[in-house]
Enzyme design. Structure first.
Site, mmCIF file in Angstrom:
data_model
loop_
_atom_site.group_PDB
_atom_site.id
_atom_site.type_symbol
_atom_site.label_atom_id
_atom_site.label_comp_id
_atom_site.label_asym_id
_atom_site.label_seq_id
_atom_site.Cartn_x
_atom_site.Cartn_y
_atom_site.Cartn_z
ATOM 1 N N SER A 51 13.900 49.675 38.349
ATOM 2 C CA SER A 51 13.771 50.011 39.767
ATOM 3 C C SER A 51 14.889 49.451 40.637
ATOM 4 O O SER A 51 15.124 49.964 41.717
ATOM 5 C CB SER A 51 12.417 49.541 40.287
ATOM 6 O OG SER A 51 12.229 48.173 39.990
ATOM 7 N N HIS A 81 9.394 55.083 38.058
ATOM 8 C CA HIS A 81 10.547 55.725 38.700
ATOM 9 C C HIS A 81 11.077 56.918 37.904
ATOM 10 O O HIS A 81 12.092 57.495 38.279
ATOM 11 C CB HIS A 81 11.668 54.710 38.925
ATOM 12 C CG HIS A 81 11.416 53.816 40.103
ATOM 13 N ND1 HIS A 81 11.587 54.245 41.402
ATOM 14 C CD2 HIS A 81 10.972 52.550 40.181
ATOM 15 C CE1 HIS A 81 11.284 53.254 42.233
ATOM 16 N NE2 HIS A 81 10.891 52.215 41.517
ATOM 17 N N LYS A 115 5.008 57.245 44.076
ATOM 18 C CA LYS A 115 6.441 57.474 44.293
ATOM 19 C C LYS A 115 6.691 58.980 44.398
ATOM 20 O O LYS A 115 6.346 59.574 45.407
ATOM 21 C CB LYS A 115 7.246 56.752 43.228
ATOM 22 C CG LYS A 115 7.172 55.244 43.495
ATOM 23 C CD LYS A 115 7.854 54.376 42.492
ATOM 24 C CE LYS A 115 7.752 52.922 42.977
ATOM 25 N NZ LYS A 115 7.452 51.976 41.915
HETATM 26 C C1 PLP Z 1 6.599 50.817 41.956
HETATM 27 C C2 PLP Z 1 6.337 50.377 40.588
HETATM 28 C C3 PLP Z 1 5.047 50.030 40.194
HETATM 29 C C4 PLP Z 1 3.900 49.950 41.169
HETATM 30 O O1 PLP Z 1 3.453 51.208 41.523
HETATM 31 P P1 PLP Z 1 2.484 51.358 42.797
HETATM 32 O O2 PLP Z 1 1.806 52.650 42.565
HETATM 33 O O3 PLP Z 1 3.364 51.327 44.003
HETATM 34 O O4 PLP Z 1 1.545 50.192 42.763
HETATM 35 C C5 PLP Z 1 4.828 49.706 38.868
HETATM 36 N N1 PLP Z 1 5.835 49.701 37.980
HETATM 37 C C6 PLP Z 1 7.108 50.012 38.323
HETATM 38 C C7 PLP Z 1 8.184 50.015 37.284
HETATM 39 C C8 PLP Z 1 7.395 50.351 39.651
HETATM 40 O O5 PLP Z 1 8.644 50.651 39.996
#
Ligand code: PLP
Length: 409
Positions: free
Chosen positions: A196, A224, A255
């Site tokens: 990320s 992502h 996301k």
């Molecule tokens: C954003 C993210 C999460 C968390 O996801 P949410 O739905 O925002 O809680 C988990 N793992 C990774 C790799 C992320 O980038």
């Protein structure tokens, strides 16, 4: 009366310390919907910082699906899934996700974060070993802590080092008192699909081969990668054609999917045991109907509007290419996450503030989220950005970069 001291007074000191080290994060407040242009802290800006890869947070079909669900099912679900909080919408969403991911079963969670903290402690414990990439997401780290499984970290994306760790783990077996030398029940290799902060892609084919050589299972967190990589955004397993060889896939619905939630995709037995054991699933209320309905609509949009993903990648190539041409260091990114690496955290915060004055929002990311000397502006373009948005952003990067001496000219 004796005067009482505030038992929480140390919090003020802690905050002061963060401020003095440029590590304090202010909350900026948006007074518009999410999108490529937003009203943020009273200023209208081009937004380069959301995870809304495909613009689905504000897509008309998403809003309509959410509204329909509110009218038919109400505002809240009223209970945890295992009591009386499982609605037909939740089950439809899971069936659609399983078809989409081409896995036997899917279970949804309240967020990607709770998916990770839910699933890892269910599948791994004291008799197991977790082998984890050095740059995995915070929610994976917390899931590993909760699992109490022993863990070893391999250097970021280093498949040779991973292989060596797996070989050693199989050769030596358990190390805990009373069980020395006994074989591990499970060895679980855990990685983000797309990282990320740097936007680089995990070397999944190598990871899968190494795991298979030592009878380990692979766990990929595709937060992502969903909506970004693979056919119609099916994720990194699809991107590398590794169907059936990754035991556990975690995804987020927060996301590219544009709403909120997380899911675990894998076998039917995995789904069943999570329903019985995963603590966030058992002890926290399920999604409101509007959220489940919007997520379901998003998975349909992924498949029915592939032009969104094409546009995302066209914008990505253009934006990354132009930033590099201007002379910025964009690191090792291979995805729409493009870091502009500036190094010093003070400079990075100044750069972000100046961009904001120029009408561009690019968030600064500093230690401890990234290494102390790798502070950066983290940008993510989306399918919703027009050429005019990108032109404005690039012109501002050019001006501010020259003004602060980051690029020549
Ligand atoms: C954003 C993210 C999460 C968390 O996801 P949410 O739905 O925002 O809680 C988990 N793992 C990774 C790799 C992320 O980038």
């Amino acid at each position: 009366m004796t005067t009482r001291t505030d038992p929480l007074a140390f919090l003020d000191l802690e905050l002061e310390e963060l401020r003095s080290r440029n590590l304090y994060r202010p909350l900026r407040v948006m007074s518009s919907e999410q999108g490529p242009e937003i009203d943020l802290d009273g200023r209208h800006v081009v937004n380069l910082s959301s995870n809304d890869y495909l613009g689905l947070t504000h897509h008309p079909r998403m809003k309509e699906a959410a509204l329909r669900a509110v009218r038919e099912f109400g505002a809240g679900s009223g209970a945890v899934r295992t009591i009386v909080g499982t609605m037909s919408l939740h089950e439809e969403l899971e069936a659609e996700l399983a078809r989409f991911k081409e896995t036997p079963a899917v279970l949804t969670f309240q967020s990607g974060f709770t998916a990770n903290t839910g699933v890892i402690p269910v599948v791994a414990g004291e008799a197991d070993l977790i082998v984890s990439d050095a740059l995995n997401h915070a929610s994976i780290i917390d899931g590993m802590r909760l699992s109490r499984a022993p863990r070893v970290i391999y250097p970021h994306k280093d498949v040779a080092a991973l292989r060596e760790l797996l070989r050693e783990a199989r050769e030596k077996g358990r190390q805990d008192a009373g069980h020395e030398g006994e074989p591990y029940r499970l060895i679980l290799v855990v990685t983000d699909g797309v990282f990320s902060m740097d936007g680089d892609i995990a070397p999944l084919p190598g990871i899968v081969e190494a795991a298979e050589a030592y009878d380990a299972a692979v766990f990929v967190d595709d937060a992502h990668a969903s909506g970004v990589l693979g056919r119609n955004g099916r994720g990194s397993v699809d991107h590398f054609r590794l169907h059936g060889r990754v035991a556990i896939q975690v995804g987020t619905l927060s996301k590219a999917v544009g709403a909120l939630g997380g899911y675990v995709a894998g076998s039917r037995a995995l789904r069943e045991i999570l329903i019985q054991r995963a603590r966030p699933f058992l002890f926290s209320t399920s999604h409101p109907p509007a959220v489940a309905a919007a997520c379901l609509e998003a998975i349909r949009i992924f498949q029915e509007e592939p032009e969104l993903i094409e546009r995302l990648w066209t914008n990505t190539r253009r934006f990354k290419g132009e930033l590099t041409r201007l002379g910025f260091d964009t690191g090792v990114s291979e995805t729409p996450i493009t870091p502009v690496i500036l190094g010093d955290s003070g400079l990075t915060i100044r750069f972000s503030d100046r961009l904001f004055e120029e009408g561009i929002f690019g968030t600064s990311v500093v230690y401890p989220t990234v290494a102390l000397d790798k502070a950066r502006i983290r940008t993510i373009v989306s399918a919703a950005h027009t050429d005019a948005h990108l032109d404005a952003a690039l012109a501002a990067f050019d001006r501010v970069g020259r003004e602060l001496g980051v690029i020549a000219g």
